[in-house]
Each structure stands twice: as structure tokens, then as C-alpha cells.
Design a protein around this motif. Sequence first.
Motif, mmCIF file in Angstrom:
data_model
loop_
_atom_site.group_PDB
_atom_site.id
_atom_site.type_symbol
_atom_site.label_atom_id
_atom_site.label_comp_id
_atom_site.label_asym_id
_atom_site.label_seq_id
_atom_site.Cartn_x
_atom_site.Cartn_y
_atom_site.Cartn_z
ATOM 1 N N ILE A 196 41.639 38.177 43.258
ATOM 2 C CA ILE A 196 41.024 36.844 43.318
ATOM 3 C C ILE A 196 40.826 36.433 44.772
ATOM 4 O O ILE A 196 39.787 35.879 45.148
ATOM 5 N N ARG A 197 41.808 36.731 45.585
ATOM 6 C CA ARG A 197 41.728 36.356 47.006
ATOM 7 C C ARG A 197 40.604 37.117 47.711
ATOM 8 O O ARG A 197 39.849 36.545 48.506
ATOM 9 N N THR A 198 40.456 38.400 47.401
ATOM 10 C CA THR A 198 39.404 39.189 48.030
ATOM 11 C C THR A 198 38.022 38.697 47.624
ATOM 12 O O THR A 198 37.141 38.494 48.470
ATOM 13 N N MET A 199 37.813 38.476 46.325
ATOM 14 C CA MET A 199 36.491 38.057 45.856
ATOM 15 C C MET A 199 36.177 36.613 46.221
ATOM 16 O O MET A 199 35.026 36.267 46.481
ATOM 17 N N GLY A 200 37.194 35.762 46.246
ATOM 18 C CA GLY A 200 36.951 34.352 46.528
ATOM 19 C C GLY A 200 36.844 34.025 47.999
ATOM 20 O O GLY A 200 36.112 33.107 48.382
ATOM 21 N N LYS A 201 37.587 34.772 48.855
ATOM 22 C CA LYS A 201 37.626 34.453 50.279
ATOM 23 C C LYS A 201 37.207 35.615 51.170
ATOM 24 O O LYS A 201 36.810 35.396 52.311
ATOM 25 N N GLY A 202 37.325 36.842 50.676
ATOM 26 C CA GLY A 202 37.128 37.997 51.543
ATOM 27 C C GLY A 202 35.700 38.477 51.662
ATOM 28 O O GLY A 202 35.322 39.051 52.682
ATOM 29 N N LEU A 203 34.871 38.269 50.620
ATOM 30 C CA LEU A 203 33.504 38.775 50.661
ATOM 31 C C LEU A 203 32.558 37.831 51.398
ATOM 32 O O LEU A 203 31.722 38.267 52.181
ATOM 33 N N THR A 204 32.680 36.543 51.126
ATOM 34 C CA THR A 204 31.794 35.561 51.740
ATOM 35 C C THR A 204 32.404 34.184 51.556
ATOM 36 O O THR A 204 33.360 34.017 50.798
ATOM 37 N N ASP A 205 31.872 33.203 52.249
ATOM 38 C CA ASP A 205 32.306 31.816 52.077
ATOM 39 C C ASP A 205 31.319 31.117 51.163
ATOM 40 O O ASP A 205 30.123 31.034 51.469
ATOM 41 N N ASN B 233 43.974 45.465 32.666
ATOM 42 C CA ASN B 233 42.565 45.104 32.757
ATOM 43 C C ASN B 233 42.416 43.591 32.881
ATOM 44 O O ASN B 233 41.587 43.088 33.646
ATOM 45 N N GLY B 234 43.246 42.844 32.145
ATOM 46 C CA GLY B 234 43.188 41.393 32.186
ATOM 47 C C GLY B 234 43.490 40.839 33.564
ATOM 48 O O GLY B 234 42.693 40.075 34.134
ATOM 49 N N PHE B 235 44.636 41.230 34.163
ATOM 50 C CA PHE B 235 44.957 40.641 35.467
ATOM 51 C C PHE B 235 44.143 41.271 36.591
ATOM 52 O O PHE B 235 43.949 40.661 37.646
ATOM 53 N N HIS B 236 43.622 42.480 36.366
ATOM 54 C CA HIS B 236 42.779 43.113 37.375
ATOM 55 C C HIS B 236 41.423 42.425 37.458
ATOM 56 O O HIS B 236 40.830 42.334 38.546
ATOM 57 N N ASP B 237 40.936 41.913 36.323
ATOM 58 C CA ASP B 237 39.577 41.375 36.270
ATOM 59 C C ASP B 237 39.527 39.858 36.184
ATOM 60 O O ASP B 237 38.445 39.295 35.991
ATOM 61 N N THR B 238 40.661 39.167 36.313
ATOM 62 C CA THR B 238 40.627 37.710 36.304
ATOM 63 C C THR B 238 39.699 37.177 37.393
ATOM 64 O O THR B 238 39.026 36.150 37.210
ATOM 65 N N ALA B 239 39.659 37.885 38.507
ATOM 66 C CA ALA B 239 38.827 37.442 39.630
ATOM 67 C C ALA B 239 37.360 37.366 39.251
ATOM 68 O O ALA B 239 36.604 36.570 39.833
ATOM 69 N N ASN B 240 36.923 38.183 38.303
ATOM 70 C CA ASN B 240 35.509 38.178 37.932
ATOM 71 C C ASN B 240 35.043 36.788 37.523
ATOM 72 O O ASN B 240 33.942 36.358 37.864
ATOM 73 N N ALA B 241 35.868 36.093 36.764
ATOM 74 C CA ALA B 241 35.481 34.787 36.256
ATOM 75 C C ALA B 241 35.911 33.651 37.160
ATOM 76 O O ALA B 241 35.190 32.652 37.294
ATOM 77 N N MET B 242 37.068 33.769 37.787
ATOM 78 C CA MET B 242 37.683 32.592 38.397
ATOM 79 C C MET B 242 37.822 32.626 39.917
ATOM 80 O O MET B 242 38.266 31.640 40.496
ATOM 81 N N ALA B 243 37.468 33.704 40.573
ATOM 82 C CA ALA B 243 37.664 33.764 42.028
ATOM 83 C C ALA B 243 36.855 32.693 42.745
ATOM 84 O O ALA B 243 37.374 31.968 43.604
#
Length: 422
Positions: A240-249, A22-32
Motif C-alpha cells: 500500500i505504501r509503495t503504490m500510494g506514495k512510492g510511484l507518484t503523488d 493474495n488478500g493482503f498482497h493485493d489490498t493496495a490495488n483498491a485502497m492505496a
Amino acid sequence: MEHITLLLAIVVVTALVFDFTNGFHDTANAMATTISTGALKPKTAVAMSAVLNLVGAFLSVEVAKTISGGIINEEGIRTEVIFAALVGAILWNLLTWLLGLPSSSSHALFGGLIGAAVMSAGWSAVNGPTIVTKVLIPAVAAPLVAGLAAMAATKLTYRIKANPEAKATAKGYRAGQIASAGLVSLAHGTNDAQKTMGIITLALVTQGVVAPGSNPPLWVIVSAGVAIALGTYLGGWRIIRTMGKGLTDLQPQQGFAAQTSAATVILASSHLGFSLSTTQSCSGAVMGAGLGRKGGVVRWSTATRMFVAWGLTLPAAAVVGAGAEFLTKQGPWGIAAVAVLLVAGSGVIWSLSRRKPVDHNNVTADDLDSESAGVVTTAMAAVTPPPAAGSVAAVADQDLKATIPAPAPTDPTAPPAPAAAV
């Protein structure tokens, strides 16, 4: 008695493994968004998030009580059911991590728990009204509320700073983004770490170690907080890559608006005992921030894959949890078989992930930007009005034009150029 003690220990360890995923799966929530906009370096960002996740685990137990005494009926539930539920949740977490999809760890856990409980004791083992009011309704409402709030906040930030000094503004919003990312991490600890506390407490209740309705013991709170913090520090770089770069700029203003909106929604739900998905809240906020800026768009092909994963999470984890519970009902050999299948499945997924690894060195690579914008995105960009004079976008556009040499002046007395042959 020895078998029961060993089984309880296995369940506790498996629950902490789920908490780790859960921790490494959801790191993107805060830091992406913080990483994608360059506000923090990747390793610094995940270290900060890990510490605040640990702190957040000690702030509340309302969500833990919802899980340990609300989702399913405690009476008649065997410890094996908890083990089977965790197997379904862990395998779904790992699969979506491999695909880089920010799905809900919370819903994976709920799905595994529901499927295993129904296989064990029938539909009467599930508290339908609690699932609807505290799981399904928040699942729909949270991303919408967070998205609308982030869109409004993004529009407001650009309206307030209509004529800013670009560099100074970006620096200020990056500082705000770091603060809001810390708030999201703290909120994540108050919500997601408690889910594992609740599941361990439920296992203790099934063995008579603690009374039904009890708060999680201190050792449960500490171990769950440490497990999710360690998982966070490793960083789920694919997501993190998907949420930070894949959804929008995202620009710093948008990242600040998205994270502040998501943190507000998560903290409010934790206070009310709603066990919502932090992933869905943060993803909705990112998309809202993307649409809140003039000219900003969302890559709907990526968003569609994410929506599909959200819809499949509960039923998919439920099916795996039910299958695992069917095996555990066969006796000790069935429990051993489920454990072997869990280890083998996790190993296969990890091996597949090594074929194209993503880590802190390439998490901000731009190859995701080559994805086709799609019909919806292209249409939205076409009807978007140009930025107002003096805005950040206009300033950037003027800077770009200043770097392009002007065409050479023409001599009015020179004869016209010959027409091109047809």
C-alpha cells in the motif's frame, strides 16, 4: 485412501493460505490511493475492501473455470502437483510483500502451476494457446489499457474543472474516490478470489470428487471468499505504501480517475474469463493518472523495480513449483519436506519483515518522497508547461505566494549598493 484424503485436505488448506496471502498482497490495488490522499483512514479502508472482496467472490465463476480447466490439462495431473504449485505461489507472494513490490499474485499462481505440471508430466501438460490468450496477452494489455484510460480520465477531470473551488472539488472527488475504491474491491473479489476457487476445484477433479469442467462447489466459493477477505482486512501495508506514495503523488482527482479506470478493466476481464493481474491493472492506472496531471510525474526508479518483479514472477514461481514437485514425487517424505520448507520459508520472511515494520500508523509516512526523481522525471517536469490561470494548481500556487512576504520597497534616491568584491 487415508493418505489421499489427507493430501487433499492439505492441498485445500494450502490453497486457502494462498488466498489469504493474495488478500493482503493485493489490498493496495483498491485502497492505496484512497489512503494516500486521505479519503479514508487506513483501517476503515481495508475493512471496506474486505467486505466487498467477499461479496465479489459470489458474483461470477468464469475465471475459476479458466483455471480449473484451461491452464493445464486435467488428465493425468496428480494432487501433489497442485500442492507444489501453491508452494511456489505463496513463497513468491511473501517475498515480494517483504520488498514492498506490487507483483501479480495471479501470475505467481500460474507460474507455480505451470512449473509443477511440466515437472510432473512434461510440456504436454500445459495448454499453450490458453496461456497466451488468457494470461500473457492480458498481462501486457491490462496495464497499458488501464494506464491510458486513467491518463485520459485525469486530463478530462482537470479540463472539466478548470476553475473550481479547491476545497469543494477535493471533497467531491474524495467521495467519488471512495465509491471507485469500493468498485475496485468488488472487481478484485470477482477476479482474484476465483483463482483459488479454480485451484481447489482442480484438486477435487484430480481426486475424482467432482467431474472435469464442473463449477466450484458452494463450500469452495464461501471458503475462498472468506480467506481473501480476511487477508484483505489485515492489509498489505508495505505494498500500500509503495503504490500510494512510492510511484507518484496523487491528488483526489487522480485517485478517482485511476481507480475507476482499473475497476472497468478488471470487471470487463472477469466477464470475459480473462484471468488478468489486478495488481498490474491498478499499478498501470496509478502511473497513468500520475502522468495525466500537468506537472505530475512518475518515480521511474520505483516503477522499474516493479516492472522487473512483474517479469520475474512467472518464471520464479515456476522454478519453485517445479522444485517442490520434484520433491513430492519422491513419496510421503517428499511431501512432508515441502510442507516443512514452506513453513520455514514463510517464518524467515515474516521475521525479516519485523526488522522494519510498516502498519496503518506509518503507511502514509513521507520518507519515500525523498527518493531521487531521476533523469526522466526531471526532464518531464522541465518541459511541462505551467498550469493555466484559474486551475487548481494555479490557485494553490497563488495561495503559496500569498504566504511569502513581499520584499521591502527601495528608495530611488538612495545610492547604489557597492559591488561585491571579486
